[in-house]
Motif scaffolding. Structure first.
Motif, PDB file in Angstrom:
ATOM      1  N   ILE A 185      66.316  -7.175  54.378  1.00 58.04           N
ATOM      2  CA  ILE A 185      65.043  -6.291  54.685  1.00 58.04           C
ATOM      3  C   ILE A 185      63.760  -7.179  54.564  1.00 58.04           C
ATOM      4  O   ILE A 185      62.696  -7.135  55.112  1.00 58.04           O
ATOM      5  CB  ILE A 185      65.032  -5.150  53.720  1.00 58.04           C
ATOM      6  N   ALA A 186      63.544  -7.707  53.279  1.00 62.31           N
ATOM      7  CA  ALA A 186      62.268  -8.477  53.257  1.00 62.31           C
ATOM      8  C   ALA A 186      62.179  -9.839  54.105  1.00 62.31           C
ATOM      9  O   ALA A 186      61.101  -9.734  54.571  1.00 62.31           O
ATOM     10  CB  ALA A 186      62.636  -9.148  51.761  1.00 62.31           C
ATOM     11  N   LEU A 187      63.390 -10.174  54.375  1.00 64.73           N
ATOM     12  CA  LEU A 187      63.180 -11.330  55.523  1.00 64.73           C
ATOM     13  C   LEU A 187      62.809 -10.798  56.708  1.00 64.73           C
ATOM     14  O   LEU A 187      62.020 -11.478  57.669  1.00 64.73           O
ATOM     15  CB  LEU A 187      64.438 -12.143  55.749  1.00 64.73           C
ATOM     16  N   LEU A 188      63.137  -9.471  57.210  1.00 66.14           N
ATOM     17  CA  LEU A 188      62.732  -9.034  58.402  1.00 66.14           C
ATOM     18  C   LEU A 188      61.318  -8.631  58.421  1.00 66.14           C
ATOM     19  O   LEU A 188      60.774  -8.762  59.399  1.00 66.14           O
ATOM     20  CB  LEU A 188      63.499  -7.349  58.516  1.00 66.14           C
ATOM     21  N   MET A 189      60.619  -8.372  57.202  1.00 64.16           N
ATOM     22  CA  MET A 189      59.167  -8.298  57.107  1.00 64.16           C
ATOM     23  C   MET A 189      58.619  -9.379  57.348  1.00 64.16           C
ATOM     24  O   MET A 189      57.393  -9.399  58.168  1.00 64.16           O
ATOM     25  CB  MET A 189      59.023  -7.662  55.787  1.00 64.16           C
ATOM     26  N   VAL A 190      59.120 -10.479  56.694  1.00 61.07           N
ATOM     27  CA  VAL A 190      58.505 -11.946  57.299  1.00 61.07           C
ATOM     28  C   VAL A 190      58.606 -12.319  58.567  1.00 61.07           C
ATOM     29  O   VAL A 190      57.596 -12.560  59.122  1.00 61.07           O
ATOM     30  CB  VAL A 190      59.244 -13.004  56.091  1.00 61.07           C
ATOM     31  N   VAL A 191      59.688 -11.633  59.378  1.00 61.91           N
ATOM     32  CA  VAL A 191      59.753 -11.884  60.694  1.00 61.91           C
ATOM     33  C   VAL A 191      58.650 -11.332  61.370  1.00 61.91           C
ATOM     34  O   VAL A 191      58.130 -11.829  62.353  1.00 61.91           O
ATOM     35  CB  VAL A 191      61.330 -11.776  61.328  1.00 61.91           C
ATOM     36  N   LEU A 192      58.506 -10.025  60.981  1.00 64.79           N
ATOM     37  CA  LEU A 192      57.425  -9.239  61.719  1.00 64.79           C
ATOM     38  C   LEU A 192      56.012  -9.920  61.389  1.00 64.79           C
ATOM     39  O   LEU A 192      55.253  -9.780  62.384  1.00 64.79           O
ATOM     40  CB  LEU A 192      57.510  -7.859  61.202  1.00 64.79           C
ATOM     41  N   TRP A 193      55.769 -10.440  60.272  1.00 68.13           N
ATOM     42  CA  TRP A 193      54.632 -10.818  60.018  1.00 68.13           C
ATOM     43  C   TRP A 193      54.385 -12.140  60.974  1.00 68.13           C
ATOM     44  O   TRP A 193      53.401 -12.704  61.573  1.00 68.13           O
ATOM     45  CB  TRP A 193      54.351 -11.488  58.550  1.00 68.13           C
ATOM     46  N   MET A 194      55.376 -12.996  61.286  1.00 69.57           N
ATOM     47  CA  MET A 194      55.296 -14.123  62.153  1.00 69.57           C
ATOM     48  C   MET A 194      55.355 -13.651  63.611  1.00 69.57           C
ATOM     49  O   MET A 194      54.761 -14.622  64.449  1.00 69.57           O
ATOM     50  CB  MET A 194      56.652 -14.939  61.759  1.00 69.57           C
ATOM     51  N   THR A 195      55.849 -12.656  63.750  1.00 70.23           N
ATOM     52  CA  THR A 195      56.008 -12.327  65.306  1.00 70.23           C
ATOM     53  C   THR A 195      55.115 -11.200  65.844  1.00 70.23           C
ATOM     54  O   THR A 195      54.452 -11.273  67.005  1.00 70.23           O
ATOM     55  CB  THR A 195      57.459 -11.777  65.832  1.00 70.23           C
ATOM     56  N   VAL A 196      55.271  -9.968  65.192  1.00 69.46           N
ATOM     57  CA  VAL A 196      54.372  -8.844  65.603  1.00 69.46           C
ATOM     58  C   VAL A 196      53.514  -8.514  64.361  1.00 69.46           C
ATOM     59  O   VAL A 196      53.822  -7.425  63.644  1.00 69.46           O
ATOM     60  CB  VAL A 196      55.110  -7.846  66.225  1.00 69.46           C
ATOM     61  N   PRO A 197      52.327  -9.228  63.917  1.00 68.52           N
ATOM     62  CA  PRO A 197      52.147  -9.023  62.634  1.00 68.52           C
ATOM     63  C   PRO A 197      51.112  -7.502  62.672  1.00 68.52           C
ATOM     64  O   PRO A 197      51.091  -6.994  61.445  1.00 68.52           O
ATOM     65  CB  PRO A 197      50.820 -10.185  62.523  1.00 68.52           C
ATOM     66  N   LEU A 198      50.469  -7.028  63.778  1.00 67.12           N
ATOM     67  CA  LEU A 198      50.064  -5.731  63.744  1.00 67.12           C
ATOM     68  C   LEU A 198      51.047  -4.630  63.525  1.00 67.12           C
ATOM     69  O   LEU A 198      50.746  -3.817  62.647  1.00 67.12           O
ATOM     70  CB  LEU A 198      49.510  -5.366  65.014  1.00 67.12           C
ATOM     71  N   VAL A 199      52.401  -4.856  63.854  1.00 65.33           N
ATOM     72  CA  VAL A 199      53.360  -3.777  63.547  1.00 65.33           C
ATOM     73  C   VAL A 199      53.512  -3.999  62.000  1.00 65.33           C
ATOM     74  O   VAL A 199      53.802  -2.799  61.282  1.00 65.33           O
ATOM     75  CB  VAL A 199      54.716  -4.192  64.414  1.00 65.33           C
ATOM     76  N   ALA A 200      53.646  -4.990  61.569  1.00 64.67           N
ATOM     77  CA  ALA A 200      53.869  -5.373  59.945  1.00 64.67           C
ATOM     78  C   ALA A 200      52.788  -4.970  59.164  1.00 64.67           C
ATOM     79  O   ALA A 200      52.982  -4.204  58.311  1.00 64.67           O
ATOM     80  CB  ALA A 200      54.005  -6.945  59.823  1.00 64.67           C
ATOM     81  N   LEU A 201      51.656  -4.870  59.703  1.00 64.43           N
ATOM     82  CA  LEU A 201      50.378  -4.165  58.807  1.00 64.43           C
ATOM     83  C   LEU A 201      50.438  -2.900  58.984  1.00 64.43           C
ATOM     84  O   LEU A 201      50.220  -2.165  57.681  1.00 64.43           O
ATOM     85  CB  LEU A 201      49.150  -4.755  59.459  1.00 64.43           C
ATOM     86  N   VAL A 202      50.724  -2.212  60.018  1.00 65.74           N
ATOM     87  CA  VAL A 202      51.036  -0.690  60.167  1.00 65.74           C
ATOM     88  C   VAL A 202      51.961  -0.336  59.118  1.00 65.74           C
ATOM     89  O   VAL A 202      51.739   0.613  58.214  1.00 65.74           O
ATOM     90  CB  VAL A 202      51.234  -0.336  61.494  1.00 65.74           C
ATOM     91  N   LEU A 203      53.092  -0.996  59.379  1.00 68.32           N
ATOM     92  CA  LEU A 203      54.548  -0.617  58.360  1.00 68.32           C
ATOM     93  C   LEU A 203      53.891  -0.746  57.013  1.00 68.32           C
ATOM     94  O   LEU A 203      54.181  -0.073  56.315  1.00 68.32           O
ATOM     95  CB  LEU A 203      55.455  -1.478  58.608  1.00 68.32           C
ATOM     96  N   PHE A 204      53.400  -1.782  56.478  1.00 67.32           N
ATOM     97  CA  PHE A 204      52.955  -2.052  55.318  1.00 67.32           C
ATOM     98  C   PHE A 204      51.929  -0.973  54.564  1.00 67.32           C
ATOM     99  O   PHE A 204      52.384  -0.420  53.391  1.00 67.32           O
ATOM    100  CB  PHE A 204      52.371  -3.347  55.344  1.00 67.32           C
ATOM    101  N   LEU A 205      50.964  -0.622  55.638  1.00 62.42           N
ATOM    102  CA  LEU A 205      50.126   0.368  55.034  1.00 62.42           C
ATOM    103  C   LEU A 205      50.865   1.720  55.076  1.00 62.42           C
ATOM    104  O   LEU A 205      50.665   2.445  53.866  1.00 62.42           O
ATOM    105  CB  LEU A 205      49.061   0.508  56.088  1.00 62.42           C
ATOM    106  N   ALA A 206      51.613   1.911  55.760  1.00 59.14           N
ATOM    107  CA  ALA A 206      52.548   3.251  55.772  1.00 59.14           C
ATOM    108  C   ALA A 206      53.442   3.185  54.262  1.00 59.14           C
ATOM    109  O   ALA A 206      53.593   4.246  53.679  1.00 59.14           O
ATOM    110  CB  ALA A 206      53.341   3.504  56.948  1.00 59.14           C
TER     111      ALA A 206
END
Length: 292
Positions: free
Chosen positions: A71-92
């Protein structure tokens, strides 16, 4: 409430009154080190809590650790590929997780709003700085996210004020006073300094204290070693990813620190919420495990 919070808050107030540039790069870097070094360890005991609450064999624990890391690695992949989605997910996720501190608010939506107020207070107090940080973490479209949070900030802060009043009424006056001061400082202080105060001296100690109670048979040396080791592994893992694909990440240290925090926050939230329900629902099972 721990005295360290009041000491840190007093020091920040004194520094602000003396005109210390808390928003300058050196001060921001210092605050970043504080919130990573002081806040990251509070999620380092998730696997130990899992072992305490569930009777898992070696293969089961391997799967649990692998799932947590995945799950942590998936978040890293999101930061690398779709960082805006990762940001929204992080804030939520951060809003949900910080909302766990507001047990006096019964409705989950109100807890979410109170948790989001940590972000909203910094955003409404320093919109340009927070917007720039969001953009550095993702892409220019993140400025719209900051604007949305600014628009919603009054509602989130109102819910927070209600929660503080309820805590004061119910007798938790030290906690209520500390939270009120913290939110005032989140509005006034530079965002990273205000967040470090909240995360390291208010949020993390609560979770560490709860974890220490459950893991009370763990020696102090093992307790400290576990927190230091797993936090160091998380930082080392992030540095490795950063070295492998440096072009995927903004070189701003504070942006990377929040990205690292987000990467471990998602599995931490998912596991901690499940564990909290299990441990509170089955205290007798916990005691049986402790004596086994």
């Amino acid at each position: 409430m721990y005295p360290a919070y009041w000491i840190a808050a007093t020091a920040l107030i004194g520094a602000a009154l003396l005109g210390v540039p808390l928003g300058q790069p050196a001060a921001v870097a210092g605050a970043t080190l504080v919130f990573i070094g002081g806040g990251l360890p509070h999620g380092a005991y998730d696997i130990a809590l899992l072992r305490r609450s569930v009777a898992l064999g070696r293969s089961g624990m391997g799967l649990a650790v692998g799932g947590y890391a995945a799950i942590a690695l998936l978040m890293v992949v999101l930061w690398m590929t779709v960082p805006l989605v990762a940001l929204v997910l992080f804030l939520a996720v951060a809003s949900v997780h910080f909302g766990e501190d507001w047990q006096m608010l019964e409705e989950p939506l109100l807890r979410f709003a109170a948790g989001a107020a940590v972000i909203a207070a910094a955003t409404i107090g320093h919109p340009a700085e927070v917007s720039a940080l969001f953009v550095a973490m993702s892409d220019p479209r993140a400025a719209v996210i900051a604007q949305i949070i600014t628009a919603a900030a009054p509602v989130a802060l109102l819910v927070t004020a209600i929660g503080i009043a309820a805590a004061w009424r119910d007798g938790s006056r030290h906690w209520a006073a500390a939270m009120a001061l913290c939110f005032a400082l989140l509005l006034v202080l530079p965002p990273v300094a205000g967040f470090a105060l909240f995360f390291v001296f208010l949020h993390s100690p609560r979770h560490l204290a709860q974890t220490r109670v459950v893991l009370r048979d763990m020696t102090l040396g093992r307790w400290l070693g576990t927190g230091a080791l797993l936090s160091s592994l998380a930082i080392l893992g992030w540095c490795t990813v950063r070295a492998i694909a440096p072009w995927r990440f903004e070189p701003i240290i504070v942006a990377q620190a929040f990205q690292l925090l987000a990467s471990v926050a998602v599995p931490h939230l998912m596991l901690s919420r499940w564990l909290e329900g299990r441990l509170s629902a089955a205290p007798s099972s916990e005691e049986k495990t402790l004596t086994a």
